[in-house]
Design a protein around this motif. Structure first.
Motif, short mmCIF file in Angstrom:
data_model
loop_
_atom_site.label_atom_id
_atom_site.label_comp_id
_atom_site.label_asym_id
_atom_site.label_seq_id
_atom_site.Cartn_x
_atom_site.Cartn_y
_atom_site.Cartn_z
N ALA A 24 0.85 -1.19 0.00
CA ALA A 24 0.00 0.00 0.00
C ALA A 24 0.89 1.24 0.00
O ALA A 24 1.75 1.38 0.87
N VAL A 25 0.68 2.11 -0.97
CA VAL A 25 1.51 3.29 -1.11
C VAL A 25 0.66 4.54 -0.92
O VAL A 25 -0.44 4.64 -1.45
N ALA A 26 1.18 5.47 -0.13
CA ALA A 26 0.52 6.76 0.08
C ALA A 26 1.50 7.87 -0.24
O ALA A 26 2.72 7.68 -0.18
N ARG A 99 -5.99 -6.86 -5.98
CA ARG A 99 -5.41 -6.87 -4.63
C ARG A 99 -5.68 -5.58 -3.88
O ARG A 99 -5.67 -5.57 -2.65
N VAL A 100 -5.89 -4.49 -4.61
CA VAL A 100 -6.28 -3.25 -3.95
C VAL A 100 -7.57 -3.45 -3.18
O VAL A 100 -7.74 -2.98 -2.06
N CYS A 101 -8.49 -4.20 -3.77
CA CYS A 101 -9.78 -4.48 -3.11
C CYS A 101 -9.56 -5.14 -1.76
O CYS A 101 -10.14 -4.73 -0.75
N VAL A 158 -12.97 5.42 -0.13
CA VAL A 158 -11.89 6.41 -0.06
C VAL A 158 -10.53 5.71 -0.05
O VAL A 158 -9.60 6.10 -0.77
N ILE A 159 -10.42 4.67 0.77
CA ILE A 159 -9.15 3.94 0.88
C ILE A 159 -8.81 3.24 -0.43
O ILE A 159 -7.69 3.33 -0.94
N ALA A 160 -9.79 2.52 -1.00
CA ALA A 160 -9.54 1.77 -2.23
C ALA A 160 -9.18 2.69 -3.39
O ALA A 160 -8.23 2.42 -4.14
N GLU A 165 -5.15 4.85 -7.06
CA GLU A 165 -4.58 6.05 -7.68
C GLU A 165 -3.08 6.13 -7.45
O GLU A 165 -2.31 6.43 -8.38
N ASN A 166 -2.63 5.85 -6.24
CA ASN A 166 -1.21 5.96 -5.94
C ASN A 166 -0.40 4.85 -6.61
O ASN A 166 0.72 5.07 -7.06
N ALA A 167 -0.98 3.65 -6.69
CA ALA A 167 -0.29 2.56 -7.38
C ALA A 167 -0.06 2.91 -8.84
O ALA A 167 1.03 2.69 -9.39
#
Length: 255
Positions: A24-26, A99-101, A158-160, A165-167
């Motif tokens: 997970a990337v932010a 996998r984001v899900c 929001v998280i997904a 978006e960041n990926a």
């Protein structure tokens, strides 16, 4: 971990082996030209105490849980992204959603667990909450089902969306380059870093359109690497999903 984009690319050097999609990337705000704050934000004693209290209770919650409403929310998000990416023939984004899900569901579940802790502390105090969780090891599962409320489920989207978006922000072009290398086949490159729903090939086309028009808009969105086979497969996918039908004169009509 916290680091620069260069550090990120040193950690993730292979973009198609599955590791990249499991992290997970932010992004933090760019402070290059930001002034030095006189009073930077710091935790209050009350906030620090509450974090310590919740961290103390979380290890008492062990086991497996099924959250049907959160599962349904994830499926709803997956379908939305699937249709969006199919309309734009965006294979990279379509693959990233899987996998984001799951990652977003895990993060949302963590927030819900903290919400359960908060409720127990407010009602019974820290020591009372700890005693209750030890006496009734399955209590947290019952409470977790109850906190699947709209406000918590909205956090999932929001998280997904943020994870996806960041990926794509950091890895889209690198994944595309890997797909078009000699080791991979069947994927087309794209110069676009981010595409919106209204920017899709599907949305650009009229209700009635020809293969040539689909080809033109595909090139406009995805670049000169698009070929006839790519567009044929895209139109086939649209037909299979019921988005378009083939008319008697060889044109396509949106449903």
């Amino acid at each position: 971990m916290c680091g620069t984009p260069d550090a990120l690319y040193r950690v993730v050097s292979n973009y198609t082996d599955g590791f990249q999609s499991r992290i997970a990337v932010a992004r933090t705000p760019d402070n290059t030209f930001a002034p030095l704050e006189d009073k930077p934000c710091v935790l209050t004693d009350r906030q620090r105490e509450r974090i310590q209290q919740i961290a103390h209770l979380l290890p008492l919650m062990q086991g497996e849980v099924v959250l049907p409403k959160l599962e349904a929310k994830g499926r709803e998000w997956l379908e939305r992204i699937r249709v969006e990416t199919m309309k734009n023939d965006d294979r990279v984004k379509a693959r990233q959603r899987f996998r984001v899900c799951v990652t977003a569901q895990r993060m949302t579940c963590c927030l819900m667990l903290c919400k359960v802790c908060e409720g127990l502390i407010q009602k019974h105090g820290l020591s009372g909450a700890e005693t209750l969780l030890k006496q009734r090891p399955g209590l947290w599962k019952e409470l977790l089902l109850k906190v699947q409320k709209p406000s918590m489920l909205e956090a999932y989207d929001v998280i997904a969306d943020s994870l996806l978006e960041n990926a794509l922000y950091f890895f889209r072009s690198r994944i595309e380059n890997a797909f078009i290398s000699r080791d991979y086949a069947g994927y087309q490159t794209s110069e676009r870093q981010k595409r919106g729903k209204n920017d899709s090939i599907f949305e650009r086309l009229d209700v009635l359109f020809s293969f040539e028009q689909a080809m033109q808009h595909s090139v406009a969105v995805k670049g000169v690497g698009v070929n006839h086979n790519t567009v044929r497969q895209m139109l086939k996918n649209w037909r299979n999903q019921g988005l378009v039908v083939l008319t008697d004169d060889g044109q396509y009509r949106k449903k």
